[in-house]
Write an enzyme that holds these catalytic residues in place. Structure first.
Site, mmCIF file in Angstrom:
data_model
loop_
_atom_site.group_PDB
_atom_site.id
_atom_site.type_symbol
_atom_site.label_atom_id
_atom_site.label_comp_id
_atom_site.label_asym_id
_atom_site.label_seq_id
_atom_site.Cartn_x
_atom_site.Cartn_y
_atom_site.Cartn_z
ATOM 1 N N LYS A 194 0.839 -1.185 -0.274
ATOM 2 C CA LYS A 194 -0.172 0.024 -0.012
ATOM 3 C C LYS A 194 0.906 1.195 0.092
ATOM 4 C CE LYS A 194 -3.398 2.505 2.713
ATOM 5 N NZ LYS A 194 -4.364 2.369 3.706
ATOM 6 N N LYS A 252 -2.232 -1.540 -3.912
ATOM 7 C CA LYS A 252 -3.065 -0.378 -3.814
ATOM 8 C C LYS A 252 -2.171 1.033 -3.993
ATOM 9 C CE LYS A 252 -6.022 1.743 -0.418
ATOM 10 N NZ LYS A 252 -6.331 2.029 0.904
HETATM 11 C C1 PBG Z 1 -7.205 3.364 5.711
HETATM 12 C C2 PBG Z 1 -7.620 3.361 4.319
HETATM 13 C C3 PBG Z 1 -7.458 4.351 3.318
HETATM 14 C C4 PBG Z 1 -8.063 3.851 2.238
HETATM 15 C C5 PBG Z 1 -8.273 2.494 2.571
HETATM 16 N N1 PBG Z 1 -7.975 2.229 3.740
HETATM 17 C C6 PBG Z 1 -7.003 5.579 3.518
HETATM 18 C C7 PBG Z 1 -5.700 5.893 3.736
HETATM 19 O O1 PBG Z 1 -4.781 5.073 3.876
HETATM 20 O O2 PBG Z 1 -5.231 7.127 3.614
HETATM 21 C C8 PBG Z 1 -7.997 4.333 0.751
HETATM 22 C C9 PBG Z 1 -9.047 3.723 -0.223
HETATM 23 C C10 PBG Z 1 -9.621 4.744 -1.238
HETATM 24 O O3 PBG Z 1 -8.733 5.826 -1.502
HETATM 25 O O4 PBG Z 1 -10.392 4.439 -1.830
HETATM 26 N N2 PBG Z 1 -8.191 2.996 6.623
#
Ligand code: PBG
Length: 324
Positions: free
Chosen positions: A192, A245
């Site tokens: 991520k 992601k």
């Molecule tokens: C954190 C989380 C995020 C997203 C999914 N889980 C936000 C981040 O890490 O800032 C982003 C998903 C998206 O942008 O659609 N709980």
């Protein structure tokens, strides 16, 4: 001269030569579940996506299931006044997510329910872990993530999906689930990246960091090998499914992960910013919305994703229905 144009001569011939396709079973549809009652409010930066209160959630899930999408991912949204340093509302047995999971599973046992495991939606500082001297305290955060996962699993979640990017989070959750004899599986947000593409989500979930950014825990996108190392560590720690992601700007990583970890289902997350870009561009008339999301989703599948988390899942299913 090799002639390729015969492959493209008609729609029927093109269909016959297409070797990548999307199925409804490929999709996981995200939901923002909010505290309160009788709430269904559209998210301004993500047109077509709503925050739903637990009482309004089952009707929407019913529609999703009837369209043929049977996998959903839940995010919690709570008012700022309920947030604290430790994100206590997120780890509570009666958290908004626990109530949502129960409400769904009770009515639709056939739904496959995934829940996001992270503190940022529940902490007053909006970071994904506990804070210590203005940075996240990795190891002190692990028991809280494990507790949240345990509560979601007790409520009936099929998969817990840790997204906090704390080292060791998968192992901590696995151990806790095993101790409690819980059968939930783990979808690890393994690779991520610290991405600007999450902008609209933070708006939707009210989870923007109160200060600083997430670069000390989410990955630096100027790395080529680290993503694969992160996935390998999660696999080692007991992840059942793995994730890259965002999706579209990271298809190289999707491709390489699919080749390197063939026995682990690979999920790619088409995130909020990707959705918003396509949506906004289509609204401005720059391109046709259906064509642009089909092309993007096919590209994610072609790169090697087994599953796609997408805010377009329902639209995709509706288009399939129209075509058939
Ligand atoms: C954190 C989380 C995020 C997203 C999914 N889980 C936000 C981040 O890490 O800032 C982003 C998903 C998206 O942008 O659609 N709980």
């Amino acid at each position: 001269m090799k002639r390729f144009r015969p492959y493209r001569a008609s729609q029927e011939i093109r269909d016959r030569h297409a070797d990548v396709s999307l199925a409804l079973s490929d999709f996981i549809y995200p939901y923002f579940v909010t505290e309160g009652e009788n709430i269904r409010s559209e998210i301004p930066s993500m047109e077509g996506i709503h925050r739903l209160s637990v009482d309004r959630l089952p009707a929407d899930v019913e529609e999703t299931l009837s369209l043929g999408v049977n996998k959903i991912l839940l995010f919690g949204v709570i008012p700022d006044r309920d947030k604290d340093e430790r994100g206590s509302r997120g780890t509570a047995p009666n958290s908004v997510i626990c109530r949502a999971v129960k409400a769904i599973k009770q009515r639709f046992p056939e739904a496959l329910v995934f829940t996001d495991i992270c503190l940022c939606e529940y902490t007053s500082h909006g970071h994904c872990g506990l804070l210590h001297n203005h940075d996240v305290d990795n190891d002190a955060t692990l028991p809280l993530l494990a507790e949240m996962a345990c509560q979601h699993a007790l409520a009936g979640a099929d998969f817990v999906a840790p997204s906090a990017m704390m080292d060791g989070q998968v192992a901590a959750i696995r151990q806790r689930l095993d101790e409690e004899n819980l059968r939930a599986k783990i979808l690890a947000y393994s690779a991520k990246y610290a991405s600007a593409f999450y902008g609209p989500f933070r708006d939707a979930a009210g989870s923007a960091p109160a200060f600083g950014n997430r670069k000390t825990y989410q990955m630096d996108y100027r790395t080529r090998e680290q993503g694969l190392d992160e996935i390998a560590a999660d696999v080692e720690e007991g992840a059942d499914w793995i994730m890259v992601k965002p999706a579209l700007a990271y298809l190289d990583m999707v491709q390489r992960a699919s080749v390197r970890f063939p026995s682990h289902p690979l999920v790619a997350y088409q995130v909020s910013g990707e959705y918003a870009m396509l949506k906004q561009g289509a609204q401005k008339g720059f391109f046709d919305e259906k064509q642009i999301f089909f092309e993007s989703l096919i590209a994610i599948k072609r790169a090697g994703a087994s599953y796609i988390i997408s805010y377009y899942a329902k639209d995709f299913a509706k288009e399939l229905k129209v075509e058939s």
